[in-house]
Design an enzyme around this catalytic site. Structure first.
Site, PDB file in Angstrom:
ATOM      1  N   CYS A 113       0.879  -1.053  -0.019  1.00 53.05           N
ATOM      2  CA  CYS A 113       0.185   0.320   0.087  1.00 53.05           C
ATOM      3  C   CYS A 113       1.074   1.098   0.084  1.00 53.05           C
ATOM      4  CB  CYS A 113      -0.977   0.146   1.083  1.00 53.05           C
ATOM      5  SG  CYS A 113      -1.719   1.688   1.174  1.00 53.05           S
ATOM      6  N   CYS A 116      -0.759   4.317   2.121  1.00 54.25           N
ATOM      7  CA  CYS A 116      -0.888   4.253   3.612  1.00 54.25           C
ATOM      8  C   CYS A 116      -0.446   3.086   4.146  1.00 54.25           C
ATOM      9  CB  CYS A 116      -2.100   4.438   4.210  1.00 54.25           C
ATOM     10  SG  CYS A 116      -3.583   3.843   3.367  1.00 54.25           S
ATOM     11  N   SER A 117      -1.160   1.982   4.700  1.00 54.46           N
ATOM     12  CA  SER A 117      -0.771   0.747   5.161  1.00 54.46           C
ATOM     13  C   SER A 117      -1.843  -0.288   5.025  1.00 54.46           C
ATOM     14  CB  SER A 117      -0.538   0.837   6.588  1.00 54.46           C
ATOM     15  OG  SER A 117      -1.299   1.319   7.280  1.00 54.46           O
ATOM     16  N   CYS A 118      -2.552  -0.432   3.989  1.00 53.68           N
ATOM     17  CA  CYS A 118      -3.780  -1.130   4.123  1.00 53.68           C
ATOM     18  C   CYS A 118      -3.209  -2.625   3.593  1.00 53.68           C
ATOM     19  CB  CYS A 118      -4.615  -1.093   2.695  1.00 53.68           C
ATOM     20  SG  CYS A 118      -5.183   0.602   2.634  1.00 53.68           S
TER      21      CYS A 118
END
Lengths: 210, 225
Positions: A113, A116-118
């Site tokens: 991602c 962000c940090s999906c």
């Protein structure tokens, strides 16, 4: 065209009113919110317990092991992974829309991602620090093979890499290739070979001990 | 121009450092607490996931770059709580009233946690415009990679894909449009597609001629070719 002010675009962010040291910053905000009845500390404990002890990569490993051993489930997983993993009880926050992508001798899949940090929480839990790091987010899409080398993985020249940048609410689960020499293994034996990183695509499934 | 969080393809970040096999889920207790406070505040129902992502993206670039992961979360949460009129600056400074808050009835209770986390928040919607594109079709990603509805607004279109030619891989159905939903402009669901790009079309020095990158792109991010 509508144009709202962006309050945080001035340098005077409200967060600067909290203590700068991060642990104290969290504690201060938690204390303020709890005093107003906006958060229940017991609920915080329950959230932490969920992701520390109950939801983690063992869920994803159970899915992959079943896909390796059960052709009907394998087909269901590739057709509609959300339904297939839900039937095993693995549905929830940050896993509302799951797509399974399968590694083959010709193609290796890897998930990132960049924005962000999906990450597929119900299947893999909370992402590790490296997945959330600037280095992984920046480099995985441009030089995935060098990133794989950071994990000690080298792909054959004939294997292409497909990197999935999770820009929406779809969460991708990599199905690693089943190692040779695992014929007749139980799902439990198989799942022991399936690491978290192999389901992100930065590792391969482990070889069985000879 | 996108914001500091949009770092796909950036140079100079150094190696990726894998964690140890026995690394804890949360390296520090306060990491766990930051995550839990953020989720619990989300349950107050005063904003959506897109709004909270945008709050992190709007941290000052020097803070975004300098803060650790959960420092970004807790700091953006504090900003959002003030922006959404849940807390005041006085509250954050420790000088606010201690009375029970008007939203206290909405506070997430421990008994509700398993149900709330298991329920999730699906982003797909039954209604939306007709899909313009079908699997295999060539498309071009719109330029520039910013939010046409809101200056400086949230978008999930990474800079590195802007203007690139790709091919529709699959349709995911109608999904809530973050560019709209982050700003209280409605969910505005649109067809969402997985779009396949040749790495060599994104980077002049792609590692391998057959490598690809797939991004999920909303219909309004794409133009026909």
């Amino acid at each position: 065209m509508q144009s709202f002010p962006m309050p945080h675009d001035d340098p005077d962010h409200p967060h600067s009113l909290l203590p700068p040291e991060p642990a104290l910053r969290v504690k201060a905000l938690e204390t303020i919110l709890a005093a107003k009845g906006l958060i229940d500390p017991a609920a915080l404990d329950a959230i932490v317990d969920t992701y520390e002890n109950r939801i983690g990569p063992k869920n994803g490993a159970a899915v992959v092991a079943k896909a390796w051993s059960d052709p009907v489930f394998h087909a269901q997983l590739l057709e509609d992974a959300t339904a297939a993993v839900s039937a095993l009880g693995f549905y929830g926050r940050q896993g509302e829309h799951i797509v399974a992508v399968e590694n083959t001798p010709g193609q290796h899949n890897m998930v990132v991602c960049t924005l962000c940090s999906c990450y597929p929480w119900p299947l893999l839990g909370i992402p590790p620090a490296w997945y959330k790091s600037d280095a992984y987010r920046a480099r995985a899409v441009r030089e995935p093979r060098k990133v794989l080398a950071d994990f000690g993985v080298t792909l054959p020249e004939g294997t292409s890499v497909r990197v999935w940048d999770s820009t929406a609410e779809v969460r991708y689960l990599v199905i690693p290739m089943r190692p040779e020499g695992t014929e007749g293994f139980s799902d439990e034996q198989l799942s022991a070979l399936i690491s978290r990183d192999s389901m992100i695509g930065t590792a391969l499934a482990a070889e069985p001990a000879s | 121009m996108t914001r500091v969080h949009d770092m796909g393809g950036r140079f100079g970040d150094g190696p990726v450092v894998p964690d140890a096999a026995d690394a804890p889920v949360f390296e520090e207790d306060w990491h766990a607490r930051a995550l839990a406070v953020t989720l619990a505040c989300g349950a107050l129902g005063q904003w959506n996931l897109d709004t909270s992502r945008h709050a992190r993206e709007r941290l000052a670039p020097k803070d975004y770059a300098g803060f650790s992961y959960y420092e970004k979360w807790i700091s953006a949460l504090a900003d959002l709580l003030v922006e959404q009129d849940v807390l005041t600056r006085e509250d954050l400074a420790g000088a606010g009233p201690e009375a029970v808050h008007r939203l206290a009835g909405k506070a997430l209770k421990a008994a509700s946690v398993p149900g709330v986390l298991a329920k999730g928040g699906p982003a797909d919607r039954a209604d939306g415009p007709q899909p313009r594109f079908s699997a295999g079709q060539a498309v071009r990603v719109r330029v520039p990679a910013d939010n046409p509805l809101q200056d400086g607004g949230h978008t999930r279109l990474p800079q590195y894909a802007a203007g690139a030619r790709g091919y529709i891989l699959r349709l995911h159905g109608n999904h809530v449009l973050p560019d709209s939903n982050a700003h209280g402009l409605g969910e505005a669901p649109e067809p969402l597609y997985a779009v396949r790009f040749h790495a060599r079309m994104l980077w002049s020095h792609a590692e391998h001629p057959d490598d690809e990158v797939v991004l999920d792109m909303w219909q309004s991010y794409l133009e026909p070719l």
